[in-house]
Design a protein around this motif. Structure first.
Motif, PDB file in Angstrom:
ATOM      1  N   GLU A 113       0.961  -1.246   0.007  1.00 38.59           N
ATOM      2  CA  GLU A 113       0.101  -0.106   0.068  1.00 38.59           C
ATOM      3  C   GLU A 113       0.623   1.203   0.114  1.00 38.59           C
ATOM      4  O   GLU A 113       0.505   2.230  -0.601  1.00 38.59           O
ATOM      5  CB  GLU A 113      -1.185   0.036   1.201  1.00 38.59           C
ATOM      6  N   PHE A 160      -9.172   0.923  -7.986  1.00 40.19           N
ATOM      7  CA  PHE A 160      -8.930   0.915  -6.530  1.00 40.19           C
ATOM      8  C   PHE A 160     -10.269   1.490  -6.011  1.00 40.19           C
ATOM      9  O   PHE A 160     -10.525   2.781  -6.254  1.00 40.19           O
ATOM     10  CB  PHE A 160      -7.777   1.495  -6.257  1.00 40.19           C
ATOM     11  N   ASP A 168      -4.875   2.861   3.055  1.00 35.95           N
ATOM     12  CA  ASP A 168      -5.448   1.515   3.858  1.00 35.95           C
ATOM     13  C   ASP A 168      -4.499   0.504   3.881  1.00 35.95           C
ATOM     14  O   ASP A 168      -4.210  -0.314   2.940  1.00 35.95           O
ATOM     15  CB  ASP A 168      -6.610   1.057   3.144  1.00 35.95           C
ATOM     16  N   ARG A 192      -5.263  -3.086   2.907  1.00 32.27           N
ATOM     17  CA  ARG A 192      -5.860  -3.322   1.394  1.00 32.27           C
ATOM     18  C   ARG A 192      -5.083  -4.799   0.829  1.00 32.27           C
ATOM     19  O   ARG A 192      -4.049  -4.789   0.586  1.00 32.27           O
ATOM     20  CB  ARG A 192      -5.351  -2.266   0.486  1.00 32.27           C
ATOM     21  N   ASN A 232      -4.618  -5.163  -4.536  1.00 34.29           N
ATOM     22  CA  ASN A 232      -3.692  -4.027  -4.669  1.00 34.29           C
ATOM     23  C   ASN A 232      -2.749  -4.189  -5.862  1.00 34.29           C
ATOM     24  O   ASN A 232      -1.542  -4.331  -5.834  1.00 34.29           O
ATOM     25  CB  ASN A 232      -2.803  -3.738  -3.280  1.00 34.29           C
TER      26      ASN A 232
END
Length: 227
Positions: A108, A154, A161, A164, A167
């Motif tokens: 992320e 996304f 986040d 996540r 990704n």
């Protein structure tokens, strides 16, 4: 040398460094050929000697590629990542409370503030992209940072986040140009973030950092913290 229109002295210094480092590697190759060890250069020499797959110049080029792929972008990704965490204290607190989030956190952070937001490629054949014809010989700027915030790909792309799961960022590029140093970068970032989370659990930012004046590589001049 990734930057646009580097000053002449910068270009000359880069050429000198390239020549000197190539000479250093050739000497190291000769030393490893005489005295093999449990290292990558010895393995590359064996591939050359046994199967005639790599020339000495190819061994030198491979070593240079691996060094660059595992260093420059990773250094900037690490500093950029900590800056982002300090600006999102709720996410930093979440990570401090659960180091098991490190794998998704690293991905992320790479998506949210990539160290290589733009890179250029040369078009080898005429191609049409979404109705626009790009002729052979054109230079195209690929905006990785923009793609990493694509709302069609996304969910809530502007939010950080660390949990996540879906990704598919392109901070390492894609296709035949996918970064050779990606596995090393992930290992380095996971190890360094984990070590600092354990050894400096109350680390905090003490001064707003300044950005280096780069156009292709996005990184900080320094990151001043208190542990």
């Amino acid at each position: 040398m990734f930057e646009l229109n580097p000053p002449e002295e910068t270009a000359r210094a880069a050429v000198r460094a390239s020549v000197e480092f190539s000479a250093y590697l050739r000497g190291l190759i000769a030393a490893r050929r005489a005295n093999p060890g449990p290292d990558l250069i010895t393995a590359l020499i064996a591939a050359h000697d046994e199967d005639d797959r790599l020339s000495e110049q190819e061994i030198v080029s491979t070593c240079v590629l691996l060094l660059n792929a595992g260093h420059e972008a990773t250094v900037n990704a690490t500093a950029n990542g900590w800056r982002v965490l300090f600006r999102h204290p709720e996410q930093l607190a979440l990570l401090r409370g659960d180091h098991g989030l490190l794998p998704t956190a690293v991905e992320e952070l790479l998506r949210y503030d990539t160290p290589v937001p733009m890179f250029a490629r040369w078009v080898l054949d005429d191609i049409e992209v979404d109705g626009t014809v790009i002729p052979r010989g054109s230079q195209v700027a690929l905006l990785f940072a923009s793609a990493n915030r694509d709302p069609e790909r996304f969910s809530d792309p502007e939010a950080l986040d660390l949990t996540r799961q879906d990704n598919p960022h392109i901070s390492f590029g894609a296709g035949i140009h996918y970064c050779l140093g990606a596995p090393l970068a992930r290992l380095e970032m996971t190890a360094s973030f984990g070590a600092l989370l354990r050894r400096a659990p109350r680390m905090r930012l003490v001064a707003e950092p300044e950005w280096k004046p780069g156009f292709v590589i996005r990184g900080l001049r320094e990151l001043l913290v208190e542990v």
